[in-house]
Design an enzyme around this catalytic site. Structure first.
Site: not given
Ligand code: NVA
Ligand code: CP
Length: 335
Positions: A106, A133, A136, A230, A272, A317
């Site tokens: 990540r 993502h 997700q 989101d 998400c 998930r």
């Molecule tokens: N768009 C958000 C998704 C979190 C799961 C981020 O990148 O922070």
């Molecule tokens: N939805 C998601 O990716 O959550 P986290 O950032 O907690 O992993």
């Protein structure tokens, strides 16, 4: 289908049939576990989990799914490892590829997860980048499969809010790959870029999906079976953008009026997570001080309603990430 040894970097690396195959495999694995029939197919495997950004669901999903399948994980925090500041992605990939059977990453840049996959010699799984993502999206699809009584190609899926970032772009492409009627509802400057739209259109040409990109909320959500959103400021973006973000996206908040505008009493709400729907977070309180809004991308009224399936989605998930690891690492025949 045989996905053994395959990385999982972005939706468009797969055919629509393969994409659906991940969802079906996850449903099967979830049912096996619920019935006490789970078989450990990843015993003896090790998976490295690199997180340049924070996570609750994705990290937990990889760790628990691996444990349930008999595999081992190592969590690598860039602050506590050499990654990035003392060792390049390519060198890290070659080291970890000698020890682990797969690597989850990540981080910020899609190019980094692609580079990792190029050099690791083992499957690499994208746990979120700024661009995509994909894990997700499998959870979202499994949740729709469970709560919308229609085949995917009859589902109307509307997404409201910031559609330029990972979740919005991935949702557009994944929904098109599943043949849905996908509606991206956002002000022009928050609509997906031409690359994401072209990828979705190419998928739609194969699956019969319909794509609408609009700044009109009523038009966008009419007839929706699922309404997704989101957070408005993503990980890696500066706090200073909150003011302009709220101004631009407040009309795209998912509230009771938006759910009513679907005209569908069975419409479900998806997110998400994490979500700023109340004042029980530090960021939520800071933004409230600045804006007076106690719910941002979604109101608590919708988040806590019967239509909201966000915690099933969060649980999914784990089942879907298990499917991704199984497809890549278990003996052929599982997928
Ligand atoms: N768009 C958000 C998704 C979190 C799961 C981020 O990148 O922070
Ligand atoms: N939805 C998601 O990716 O959550 P986290 O950032 O907690 O992993």
């Amino acid at each position: 289908m045989n996905m053994q040894g395959c990385s999982f970097l972005k939706e468009s690396d797969f055919t629509p049939e393969e994409w659906l195959g991940f969802v079906e495999l996850a449903a099967k694995l979830k049912a096996e576990r619920a019935d006490g029939r789970e078989v450990q197919r990843l015993a003896g495997k090790s998976v490295a989990l690199i997180f340049e950004k924070t996570s609750t669901r994705t990290r937990s999903a990889f760790e628990v799914a691996a444990f349930q399948q008999g595999a081992h994980t190592t969590y690598l925090d860039p602050n506590a490892s050499q990654i990035g500041h003392k060792e390049s992605i390519a060198d890290t990939a070659r080291v970890l590829g000698r020890m682990y059977d797969a690597i989850e990453f990540r981080g910020n840049r899609q190019a980094d997860v692609e580079l990792l996959a190029e050099h690791a010699g083992v499957p690499v799984f994208n746990g979120l980048t700024d661009q995509w993502h994909p894990t997700q999206m499998l959870a979202d699809a499994l949740t729709i499969r469970e709560h919308v009584a229609k085949p995917f190609d009859e589902v109307v899926h509307a997404y409201l809010g910031d559609a330029r970032f990972n979740t919005g772009r991935s949702l557009l492409v994944s929904s098109a790959m599943l043949g849905m009627d996908v509606r991206i509802v956002a002000p022009k400057e928050f609509q997906p870029d031409t690359e994401a739209v072209a990828i979705a259109e190419a998928a739609a040409a194969k699956t019969g999906a319909r794509i609408t990109i609009t700044d009109n909320v009523e038009e966008g959500v009419a007839g929706a079976d699922a309404v997704s959103t989101d957070i408005w400021v993503s990980m890696g973006e500066p706090k200073t953008v909150w003011t302009e973000r709220i101004k631009a996206l407040a009309p795209y908040q998912v509230n009771a009026d938006v759910m009513a505008a679907t005209g569908n009493p069975d419409a479900i709400f998806l997110h998400c997570l994490p979500s700023f729907h109340d004042l029980d977070t530090t960021v939520g309180r800071e933004v409230y001080e600045m804006s007076g809004m106690d719910g941002l991308e979604v109101t608590s009224e919708v988040f806590e309603s019967a239509a909201s399936k966000v915690f099933d989605q969060a649980e999914n998930r784990m089942h879907t990430i298990k499917a991704v690891m199984m497809a890549a690492l278990a003996e052929p025949g599982i997928f």
